[in-house]
Design a protein around this motif. Structure first.
Motif, mmCIF file in Angstrom:
data_model
loop_
_atom_site.group_PDB
_atom_site.id
_atom_site.type_symbol
_atom_site.label_atom_id
_atom_site.label_comp_id
_atom_site.label_asym_id
_atom_site.label_seq_id
_atom_site.Cartn_x
_atom_site.Cartn_y
_atom_site.Cartn_z
ATOM 1 N N MET A 31 57.931 37.466 99.498
ATOM 2 C CA MET A 31 57.225 38.255 98.479
ATOM 3 C C MET A 31 57.956 39.565 98.197
ATOM 4 N N LYS A 84 53.431 30.777 95.520
ATOM 5 C CA LYS A 84 53.012 31.467 96.739
ATOM 6 C C LYS A 84 52.305 32.788 96.420
ATOM 7 N N GLY A 85 52.686 33.394 95.298
ATOM 8 C CA GLY A 85 52.040 34.641 94.906
ATOM 9 C C GLY A 85 50.573 34.441 94.579
ATOM 10 N N THR A 86 50.254 33.349 93.868
ATOM 11 C CA THR A 86 48.850 33.120 93.526
ATOM 12 C C THR A 86 48.027 32.723 94.751
ATOM 13 N N HIS A 137 53.569 41.645 93.908
ATOM 14 C CA HIS A 137 54.174 40.900 95.016
ATOM 15 C C HIS A 137 54.385 41.756 96.259
ATOM 16 N N ALA A 139 51.097 41.097 97.687
ATOM 17 C CA ALA A 139 51.095 39.748 98.262
ATOM 18 C C ALA A 139 51.792 39.748 99.625
ATOM 19 N N ALA A 164 57.052 33.114 92.808
ATOM 20 C CA ALA A 164 56.195 34.210 92.352
ATOM 21 C C ALA A 164 54.832 33.679 91.953
#
Length: 278
Positions: free
Chosen positions: A229, A174-176, A246, A249, A171
């Motif tokens: 995501m 890869k989310g950022t 997400h 995302a 989260a």
């Protein structure tokens, strides 16, 4: 020596398989309906081709499932249909509730289910990639990797716990990256990207280059991260938290999905145009 089947030997999967081979085990895969690239990868690391899922299921005592998250449940069902009765590791990037659902299906079919979550890149270097495990038979899987370089850690008996850790970690990681890519595209659209770079670098020297690098390097894996995501969004929702970030995302990664088969990362300007759907 244990006979282990791997579904499937992609870039991550083949490294997991190689760690099990390093532990003295015999690794099988099924070439039926797989790409030439996958065949070459499996051959390079001396995996034994069982030909079909049916034959792989018959000759394997343990099966590792390492596939895109959107395929995890279908892969599990296909293994059940073959009459497999051994140990099954689902090490896919799925929500805890999805892991629990697959586990229930497996256990009701006489299969020993273990939940897994991989953190890190392909496992070629010690202390860089971790397989977290949960479930009452987790030690069976951990013992497959006694010689590394994949690191393992058992974190409990509850199915879904390993997946929960993976979801929370990704989260952020890869989310950022998706958030930063979206920020760049927005700044480009509004004509302030260079000014944003200058402000970022005043706050943190070199940060703008780091953002550019993260955005370009994620493109060839974006097709896979879209589903991840959505699994994270589901995890957040089930925990009583908003799932919208997400889901957004996932959309960012969906727009990058066309870069899947690129041999080299595309130019940043091309990526931003793609995100802006120009």
């Amino acid at each position: 020596m244990t006979n282990i089947g791997i579904l499937y030997p992609g870039e991550m999967g083949v490294s997991i398989a190689a760690s099990a081979v390093n532990g003295g085990h015999q690794l099988y895969w099924a070439s039926e309906n797989r790409s030439n690239k996958t065949c070459l990868r499996a051959d390079k690391y001396k995996l034994i081709d069982a030909g079909s899922l049916s034959k792989l299921s018959r000759c394997s005592e343990i099966i590792f499932s390492i596939c895109p998250p959107h395929s995890a449940e279908d892969v599990a069902k296909s293994v059940i249909e073959q009459g497999f009765k051994g140990y099954y590791l689902d090490a896919n990037a799925v929500s805890p509730q999805c892991a629990a659902k697959i586990g229930t299906m497996m256990e009701s079919s006489g299969i020993h289910f273990i939940d897994g979550g991989i953190i890190g890149g392909p496992a070629w270097t010690p202390k860089e990639t971790w397989l977290y495990l949960s479930g009452k038979d987790a030690k069976v899987i951990a013992d497959c990797f006694s010689n590394g370089p994949l690191e393992t850690k058992i974190i409990g008996d509850k199915i879904g716990k390993a997946s929960a850790l993976k979801m929370c970690y990704a989260a952020h990681s890869k989310g950022t990256t998706a958030l930063l890519a979206a920020i760049l595209a927005t700044a480009e659209s509004l004509g302030v990207r260079e000014e944003l770079y200058k402000q970022w670098n005043m706050d943190d020297s070199g940060f703008s280059e780091q953002v550019n690098r993260r955005t370009t390097h994620v493109t060839t894996k974006a097709w896979r991260f879209e589903g991840e995501m959505r699994e994270i969004a589901s995890t957040f929702q089930d925990a009583g938290l908003p799932n919208g970030f997400h889901e957004a995302a996932a959309e960012v990664y969906r727009r990058m999905g066309g870069y899947k088969d690129s041999n080299e990362p595309p130019a940043l300007d091309n990526i931003l145009d793609t995100l802006l759907e120009k």
